[in-house]
Enzyme design. Structure first.
Site, PDB file in Angstrom:
ATOM      1  N   GLY B  54       0.819  -1.204   0.000  1.00 29.61           N
ATOM      2  CA  GLY B  54       0.000   0.000   0.000  1.00 29.61           C
ATOM      3  C   GLY B  54       0.850   1.249   0.000  1.00 29.61           C
ATOM      4  N   SER B  55       0.338   2.320  -0.576  1.00 32.57           N
ATOM      5  CA  SER B  55       1.031   3.605  -0.501  1.00 32.57           C
ATOM      6  C   SER B  55       0.794   4.242   0.870  1.00 32.57           C
ATOM      7  CB  SER B  55       0.538   4.535  -1.609  1.00 32.57           C
ATOM      8  OG  SER B  55       0.926   4.010  -2.854  1.00 32.57           O
ATOM      9  N   GLY B  56       1.434   5.381   1.097  1.00 37.25           N
ATOM     10  CA  GLY B  56       1.305   6.051   2.388  1.00 37.25           C
ATOM     11  C   GLY B  56       2.479   5.760   3.302  1.00 37.25           C
ATOM     12  N   HIS B  57       3.418   4.920   2.823  1.00 38.56           N
ATOM     13  CA  HIS B  57       4.612   4.583   3.613  1.00 38.56           C
ATOM     14  C   HIS B  57       5.875   5.176   2.998  1.00 38.56           C
ATOM     15  CE1 HIS B  57       1.930   1.843   5.607  1.00 38.56           C
ATOM     16  NE2 HIS B  57       1.767   1.102   4.522  1.00 38.56           N
ATOM     17  N   HIS B 216      -0.193   1.014   9.763  1.00 35.30           N
ATOM     18  CA  HIS B 216      -1.486   1.500   9.271  1.00 35.30           C
ATOM     19  C   HIS B 216      -2.341   1.948  10.438  1.00 35.30           C
ATOM     20  CE1 HIS B 216       0.012  -1.830   6.744  1.00 35.30           C
ATOM     21  NE2 HIS B 216      -0.235  -0.992   5.776  1.00 35.30           N
TER      22      HIS B 216
END
Lengths: 328, 328
Positions: B54-57, B216
């Site tokens: 997932g993106s956001g990291h 997350h």
């Protein structure tokens, strides 16, 4: 106030000590007086570059100490100028006999203290004042425009020249030239909290942003409702280009700088918006930098910096650099 | 929700496009399907390393694509697994005929989709699952321990081995070995907001922190009152060392990773606290990394990662790397 720290009074000492240990291959840290020098100290025959200013803008300036950039940095307390004795000690530690260049962001306290240090040192000291922030003419802590993220470009380019053997006068002239051809402006989506104050520097409403913010939370041009990234980019680019007046086809360096609390996901989105705006204006984005380089503690927001490049500046920008925060 | 963005649906596309343009000397970006490859694509005869999640990291994983590290990365939507077709297309684009190694953080969606992609590819594909998070045994999105910042160390070390010509089986075995010798744990001082959700992932009180948080925002071990940095470091190091059981004198790599919203000033303070704790435990901190590497959007907080090093791992860690986020 929620911060990863022990006692408020120890924040800076502990952080610098950690910085020194984490980057022991690049820097040496003196805690009293506080300054950071490149490992190995003075380089004989090389102009020494010394910068400094209040802490809370990391990696500025200590993160830019190393080969091809700064010889030393003097961190003040958070958002507070360093003192002349720090500057003198740092200059002494890295003076290689070819003179010392102070690179100083235009804030009253920094200017005064670096001036005092320069006077105490005497002849072989020169100073470059940076004032790339196009947002406001004078501000809470400055007479005239503020020095912000463009300072990093000055440090990098003059650092490369000094490494290549440029004289003190040439380094100073080059620094003036880069500063004159750099323009920046920033925005904030949130405030930040100085540890010693314990509460936010200023307040922003849930749907508000501040255009033209200073890196200490000084007021900018305008407080507005939240705008989409494209509008933010257009507004910042318009302000910067009105000042720099780049010709069509001009090669530019574009720096999208995070204020500390904005994730890379958003910063690259802002870069996308800014680069489309630059394309639209017929500019050639020849060099880019995206990340947290001149921050305001945990403030959410960003700044854009444009620097007009010629072949000489591009070559100096591309020259090798080996610091904690910038390396190629 | 205050974010630098245009439409929520365009956040990832615009950010990736910006990333690709800013680092056009290092990577190439495909927007449909979404994946990032090292510039020049497949390297003949070299095992190709492909990661994703997932993106956001950010900078994980696209920021680690380049010489000496990943050949490709597949970003999913924010906090959402990428799809098998992204993985297949990425693997195809960088397959140099020596096999493809998937490096996968242990989350149910990632594991399932990478498994599907591996099955569709057939013979010359191997997978390393990372699960370095010692905080909890199973979690919201994972059976077994979660993969977090230790994944970066796996990617760097296996990337160096692949660059030096290691076989697929050797790369996979090395990845397993690094993962087994890595332990991480994180804390959060604040939540984060997924753009599509528009509100914080979870809530923390004004004086609360979460120990053992997932990247997350998954619950950790314990919600506590705010603690000083030294206590945080001691608590995280105790949890990690209980798991890794390093001997006195053991060489370790220490990574202090920011969650995205914590300034470097604090991260270096945490590093100082962590390294004092390591000294106290008789460990030798032989390599260090401090900064935002495996983030959770704008979450305030950090994680510590320890990796037990031997001469081989140290040499591979030190090998040249040229990516957007890691370079030496």
């Amino acid at each position: 106030m929620k911060k990863l720290m022990n006692a408020v009074d120890d924040v800076l000492t502990e952080s610098l000590r950690g910085f020194g240990r984490a980057h022991a291959d690049i820097v040496e840290v003196s805690l009293d007086p506080m300054f950071v020098t490149r490992k190995g100290g003075a380089k004989k025959g090389k102009v020494a570059l010394v910068s400094g200013g209040g802490s809370g803008h990391e990696p500025l300036h200590a993160g830019f100490v190393g080969h091809g950039m700064l010889d030393a940095a003097c961190p003040g307390q958070v958002f507070t100028s360093p003192t002349p004795d720090q500057m003198l000690a740092a200059a002494e530690a890295v003076d290689g006999g070819a003179g010392v260049l102070f690179i100083v962001k235009n804030y009253a306290g920094d200017v005064m203290n670096f001036e005092m240090a320069a006077e105490m040192r005497g002849g072989d000291t020169a100073t470059v004042l940076t004032n790339d922030d196009v947002a406001v003419e004078s501000s809470t802590h400055s007479q005239g425009r503020r020095g912000v993220a463009g300072t990093i470009i000055v440090e990098k380019i003059v650092g490369a020249a000094a490494e290549a053997g440029a004289s003190l006068a040439d380094c100073a002239a080059l620094g003036e030239r880069v500063n004159a051809t750099a323009g920046s402006m920033g925005i904030a989506l949130s405030s930040c909290t100085v540890p010693a104050a314990g509460k936010p520097n200023f307040q922003l409403g849930a749907d508000e942003m501040e255009l033209g913010i200073g890196i200490h939370g000084e007021p900018g041009r305008q407080r507005t409702r939240m705008m989409p990234a494209d509008k933010v980019a257009a507004s910042l680019m318009e302000a910067i280009c009105s000042d720099l007046k780049p010709a069509k086809g001009q090669d530019v360096l574009l720096l999208v700088n995070g204020m500390g609390g904005t994730p890379l996901l958003e910063l690259y989105g802002m870069y996308d918006a800014a680069v489309r705006e630059a394309d639209h204006r017929g500019l050639t984005v020849a060099r880019s930098l995206v990340g947290n380089y001149c921050t305001s503690l945990e403030m959410a927001g960003c700044s854009l910096t444009l620097v007009k490049l010629d072949a000489e500046l591009m070559k100096l920008w591309d020259a090798p650099v080996h610091t904690a925060a910038l390396r190629w």
